[in-house]
Design a protein around this motif. Structure first.
Motif, PDB file in Angstrom:
ATOM      1  N   SER A 449       0.856  -1.180   0.000  1.00 38.07           N
ATOM      2  CA  SER A 449       0.000   0.000   0.000  1.00 38.07           C
ATOM      3  C   SER A 449       0.893   1.231   0.000  1.00 38.07           C
ATOM      4  N   PRO A 450       0.471   2.304  -0.711  1.00 43.98           N
ATOM      5  CA  PRO A 450       1.308   3.511  -0.756  1.00 43.98           C
ATOM      6  C   PRO A 450       1.537   4.076   0.637  1.00 43.98           C
ATOM      7  N   ASN A 451       2.796   4.434   0.886  1.00 41.73           N
ATOM      8  CA  ASN A 451       3.195   5.084   2.136  1.00 41.73           C
ATOM      9  C   ASN A 451       2.889   4.230   3.359  1.00 41.73           C
ATOM     10  N   GLU A 452       2.809   2.932   3.193  1.00 46.54           N
ATOM     11  CA  GLU A 452       2.575   2.024   4.314  1.00 46.54           C
ATOM     12  C   GLU A 452       3.522   0.840   4.199  1.00 46.54           C
ATOM     13  N   PRO A 453       3.910   0.284   5.345  1.00 44.29           N
ATOM     14  CA  PRO A 453       4.796  -0.892   5.285  1.00 44.29           C
ATOM     15  C   PRO A 453       4.071  -2.079   4.684  1.00 44.29           C
ATOM     16  N   PRO A 454       4.799  -2.988   4.061  1.00 39.83           N
ATOM     17  CA  PRO A 454       4.151  -4.164   3.446  1.00 39.83           C
ATOM     18  C   PRO A 454       3.528  -5.067   4.503  1.00 39.83           C
ATOM     19  N   THR A 455       2.471  -5.736   4.110  1.00 40.05           N
ATOM     20  CA  THR A 455       1.789  -6.674   4.998  1.00 40.05           C
ATOM     21  C   THR A 455       1.538  -7.963   4.222  1.00 40.05           C
ATOM     22  N   GLY A 456       0.910  -8.905   4.878  1.00 41.26           N
ATOM     23  CA  GLY A 456       0.593 -10.167   4.237  1.00 41.26           C
ATOM     24  C   GLY A 456       1.096 -11.341   5.049  1.00 41.26           C
ATOM     25  N   PHE A 457       0.756 -12.515   4.590  1.00 37.65           N
ATOM     26  CA  PHE A 457       1.116 -13.729   5.308  1.00 37.65           C
ATOM     27  C   PHE A 457       2.627 -13.872   5.450  1.00 37.65           C
ATOM     28  N   CYS A 458       3.372 -13.661   4.366  1.00 33.28           N
ATOM     29  CA  CYS A 458       4.824 -13.838   4.409  1.00 33.28           C
ATOM     30  C   CYS A 458       5.487 -12.834   5.345  1.00 33.28           C
ATOM     31  N   ILE A 459       4.999 -11.605   5.346  1.00 33.10           N
ATOM     32  CA  ILE A 459       5.583 -10.582   6.216  1.00 33.10           C
ATOM     33  C   ILE A 459       5.340 -10.937   7.680  1.00 33.10           C
ATOM     34  N   GLU A 460       4.128 -11.340   8.004  1.00 27.83           N
ATOM     35  CA  GLU A 460       3.824 -11.689   9.384  1.00 27.83           C
ATOM     36  C   GLU A 460       4.593 -12.928   9.824  1.00 27.83           C
ATOM     37  N   LEU A 461       4.761 -13.880   8.913  1.00 27.40           N
ATOM     38  CA  LEU A 461       5.541 -15.067   9.247  1.00 27.40           C
ATOM     39  C   LEU A 461       6.995 -14.696   9.509  1.00 27.40           C
ATOM     40  N   PHE A 462       7.553 -13.811   8.689  1.00 27.71           N
ATOM     41  CA  PHE A 462       8.924 -13.362   8.900  1.00 27.71           C
ATOM     42  C   PHE A 462       9.076 -12.675  10.260  1.00 27.71           C
ATOM     43  N   LYS A 463       8.105 -11.884  10.634  1.00 26.72           N
ATOM     44  CA  LYS A 463       8.179 -11.207  11.931  1.00 26.72           C
ATOM     45  C   LYS A 463       8.110 -12.194  13.089  1.00 26.72           C
TER      46      LYS A 463
END
Length: 906
Positions: A449-463
């Protein structure tokens, strides 16, 4: 008398010395029968290897001279100083002055090459302990015809080192060697690089140490050079060449700066391994765990036992020293010469015959089988992996290796038990560079999303993984980098070290695993085939093209239009007249028949014609849409037993495939034999749905995780089946050999075991309300009112306007009628007869009927307007007291003319 006495004494003295003289003459003859053969030896007197070689050759010569009665071997030693010029000068002196028949030695190839030139010039066989790394054997035979290589090619040893590196799963190594302008280090580096390339590794950095003899402060220089290795990522070090003093300083300084910790792996060559007995004990303790190379030799033979005893008895050697592989080769080289001499009849045989006899050697020596092919040892070496230990043994053997069988399984397991982490821990100044693909097939995995950090399943799993590994990796600082290219291109960016890891929906494939390291799959594996849902067979299928609201609206507008037409026509049109029951049935039939454009009733009123025209246009649109949608419903088929991959190929139907997945496309073409033009690329989720609806694809091949997300959103429109099993699934990508991949895999397993991975899937991939909220309603394929509301409004508005105008017209007719009656009653002062009065009344009825204000029909009008066969001629104009003459036929058999007259008055 004295003369005879003196003569007698002289004869007796001669007789006494005669046996002694004869014995001396016999001994001299025997001595002359043992032929002397001179052999020159050129070695480095100051090196450990040279000292061992000298001792071994002396012992071999002594053993031969002790039992040989025909030959006596004499050795002439010369110091090479590891200088090719000095070695060549020594060789010339040995050939011209000492008349040697063979020259043995030369530890470096540069020395051997110069001495071999002299051997070719004077036709003297040369046995060299070194071999070129890159010179072809055919070229060597042409240039140096008298050269024999008493050593194995370096290729085997470099392949050995590469296999050890591969066992560590390391992608990069650091090569260390002591510079020697007369050595063949560059050729060895080339061989090592080629061997590492075969196991998908490479030399990251070359550390060249200056010659130890040229250093005034070796400790400081070595330390400065080792400090250059700290910024390097690899922690696998290969020491290719180093003298004993350099080895002592190298490992002592490496220990000080932490390069010999558990996280590092050191591999030393065979020459250094043979010098472990001479390494300082303090340095040897620092080298604990270092892996070395050693030629496998049989220590149980009587020859080796005798040689070892002689070594220990030699005052020039230390008590704990043992003959190394180089010493054994030196011993066997003397044996080669002696066996060749024994085969020759006289010492005067030519040097070429001596060379041929040596090359034909075939015996089991102390170093192994001695056979030559193309003037080089031909037997495959059996090398041992040793591990340096801090005790009297100095090292322990782990396993054996040869070029064909490679390592045994036990070695791989023993190495993997203590695999070093060859990658640095990331810090705030050097964060983990995380690459994120910007074009995933479904934004459930990655969403931008513009001007927002990436999200999604892979991002949350990485965190979640980062939280588990935070303590182990000091918080694991990271930074995201968006990448808008294909996944294969992105992986090459990781291979080239632009990024450290790829966090995304990357499929684990065999060819990719050769280049990068994948984590444990976080999704199931497989390939799925998606079909559009087939329309259920039902007795009420004909209702499916229109939604329920559409049917209700259509019936409503039909009834309203029917009422409007009846109201406008039943006064004037005899086809809509008659009793009320007849009027209703006629109107209903008219409305129903218009649906099929089969109505026969005529419309007389202009207002009714307008209403009917708009209604017929609406009917035309509705029937066309109904027919088209019903045809579409009948065309779409549900997944059946005969609707599979073979069905798609037989009917030559186009199939969709994610354009970012080259693997799936290749799988369809190569495994399922789909023609490549039949495979249609789809870009993302929206494109998949659009191509399905536009019939550009009949089926869709996607990986199983995508199928789960797709059906969760469109569960009522599509169905899926498994197309193939046992693919790699999806995982995160790391650089080849990065141990962080293993740690990430363990964290993924931890998340799977504690249920957090399942929770993430339910949140991002298969939310419970996703299908009901995001999928179309049960009437997805039915036409709704929203698509036709404009026509409905136009039709209803037209009918309403015409109805209102008719009501207004009726109202004004009544109002004008009452005013005319009042005026007539006031002005009528003449007396009329009763018949006239009756006639006037009849005329009023006629007028009322003619204006449509009288609730009667045309026949009543004719009866009212006819008096005994005469025709009414006086008619009052509307809003006028004057009567005008109109012609109304009195023929009852012609109602059409009467009707026309009435319409003209209206």
């Amino acid at each position: 008398m004295n003369f005879y006495a003196q003569t007698s004494n002289s004869v007796s003295n001669i007789l006494l010395w005669l046996p002694l003289i004869i014995s001396l003459l016999l001994l001299q003859c025997l001595a002359n029968s043992s032929q002397n053969t001179s052999v020159g030896v050129i070695i480095d007197f100051n090196s450990v290897t040279g000292k061992q070689q000298r001792t071994a050759m002396q012992i071999a010569t002594q053993n031969f001279n002790n039992y040989s009665n025909t030959h006596n071997l004499i050795l002439f030693f010369k110091d090479s100083g590891r200088n090719p010029i000095q070695a060549a000068s020594a060789a010339e002196e040995l050939i011209t002055k000492k008349k040697v028949r063979v020259i043995i030695g030369m530890e470096t190839w540069q020395e051997a090459a110069l001495v071999a030139d002299l051997g070719a010039k004077f036709q003297v066989p040369i046995i060299s302990f070194s071999s070129p790394s890159l010179v072809p054997s055919s070229s060597m035979q042409l240039r140096w015809p008298f050269l024999i290589q008493m050593t194995q090619n370096h290729t085997a040893q470099m392949n050995f080192i590469a296999d050890i590196v591969h066992a560590f799963n390391s992608q990069k190594v650091i090569a260390i060697y002591e510079d020697n302008p007369y050595s063949n280090d560059y050729g060895i580096l080339t061989l090592l690089s080629d061997a590492l390339e075969k196991v998908n590794s490479k030399i990251e950095y070359q550390l060249v140490l200056p010659p130890f003899t040229s250093l005034s402060d070796p400790k400081g220089v070595v330390l400065d050079e080792l400090l250059k290795l700290l910024p390097q990522k690899s922690r696998v070090f290969v020491v290719l060449q180093a003298s004993l003093p350099m080895v002592n300083h190298l490992f002592r300084e490496a220990k000080k700066i932490g390069l010999l910790e558990r996280e590092s792996c050191w591999i030393i060559n065979e020459e250094i391994t043979s010098m472990l007995a001479y390494v300082d004990k303090s340095v040897l303790s620092s080298m604990k765990g270092v892996l070395g190379i050693k030629t496998n030799i049989s220590t149980s033979s009587s020859g080796y036992t005798q040689l070892q005893e002689n070594f220990q008895a030699d005052p020039t050697e230390t008590v704990e020293s043992r003959p190394g592989s180089n010493a054994l080769l030196a011993y066997d080289s003397i044996t080669i010469v002696t066996k060749a001499l024994e085969k020759m009849n006289t010492n005067s045989s030519s040097s070429r015959i001596l060379l041929e006899e040596m090359l034909s050697s075939n015996f089991n020596g102390l170093s192994g089988d001695i056979r030559f092919k193309e003037r080089q040892l031909s037997c495959n070496p059996i090398l041992s992996v040793i591990k340096v230990v801090d005790n009297d043994k100095k090292h322990m053997e782990l396993d054996f290796w040869n070029p064909k069988l490679k390592f045994a399984r036990s070695l791989i397991e023993s190495i993997n038990d203590s695999t070093p982490k060859t990658w640095k821990v990331h810090t705030n100044t050097n964060p983990l560079k995380v690459a994120i693909p910007m074009n995933p097939a479904f934004d459930n995995f990655l969403k931008f999303s513009p001007n927002e950090p990436p999200t999604g399943f892979c991002i949350e799993l990485f965190k979640e993984i980062r939280e588990i590994l935070s303590e182990q990796y000091f918080g694991l600082p990271y930074e995201f980098h968006a990448f808008n290219e294909s996944y294969d291109e992105l992986m090459y960016e990781v291979i080239n070290e632009l990024y450290d890891v790829i966090v995304g929906d990357v499929t684990i494939l065999a060819n990719r695993s050769k280049l990068v390291s994948f984590t444990q799959p976080y999704t199931e594996s497989g390939l799925s085939l998606i079909f559009p849902e087939e329309t259920e067979g039902s007795a009420w299928l004909f209702m499916k093209p229109f939604s329920m609201e559409m049917w209700i609206a259509t019936v409503g507008i039909l009834i309203y239009t029917m009422i409007t037409i009846w109201f406008l026509e039943h006064h004037l049109n005899p086809e809509f007249g008659g009793p009320l029951k007849t009027q209703i049935s006629t109107t209903l039939w008219f409305a129903f028949s218009t649906l099929f454009f089969a109505h026969k009733e005529k419309i007389n009123s202009n207002s009714a014609r307008i209403v009917v025209g708009v209604w017929l246009f609406l009917v035309f649109v509705l029937t066309s849409s109904y027919t088209a949608n019903l045809s579409s419903l009948l065309t779409v088929q549900k997944l059946r037993s005969d609707r599979d991959i073979e069905w798609l190929k037989q009917n030559n139907l186009p199939v969709g495939c994610d354009n970012s997945s080259t693997f799936v496309k290749d799988y369809l073409v190569q495994v399922y034999n789909f023609p490549r033009p039949q495979v249609i690329d789809v870009e993302d989720e929206r494109d998949m749905v659009d191509k399905f609806k536009s019939k550009k694809i009949a089926a869709l091949f996607v990986e199983s995780p995508y199928e789960k997300v797709f059906l969760n959103k469109y569960c009522k429109d599509y169905t899926a089946t498994t197309a193939a099993y046992k693919f790699g699934g999806m995982g995160f990508v790391f650089q080849k050999g990065d141990p962080m991949a293993k740690d990430f895999s363990e964290a993924i397993l931890t998340l799977a075991e504690n249920g957090k991975l399942k929770a993430l899937e339910e949140t991002w991939l298969t939310p419970s309300n996703e299908c009901s909220n995001n999928s179309p309603s049960p009437e997805t394929e039915s036409l709704t009112v929203g698509k036709f509301w404009g026509l409905y409004i136009i039709c209803a508005t037209t009918s309403t306007i015409c109805l209102i105008l008719a009501l207004l017209k009726k109202y004004f007719h009544y109002h004008n009628h009452y005013e005319e009656e009042a005026q007539l009653s006031q002005r009528n002062v003449t007396t009329e007869s009763d018949d006239d009065h009756n006639n006037n009344n009849d005329m009023k009825r006629v007028l009322r009927s003619g204006t449509g204000l009288y609730n009667g029909n045309l026949m009543a009008l004719n009866k009212s307007a006819t008096f005994g066969g005469s025709v009414l001629q006086g008619v009052r104009r509307r809003n006028s007291p004057r009567l005008e003459s109109v012609t109304i036929s009195d023929e009852l058999n012609n109602p059409q003319r009467s009707q026309s007259a009435v319409i003209e008055m209206m």
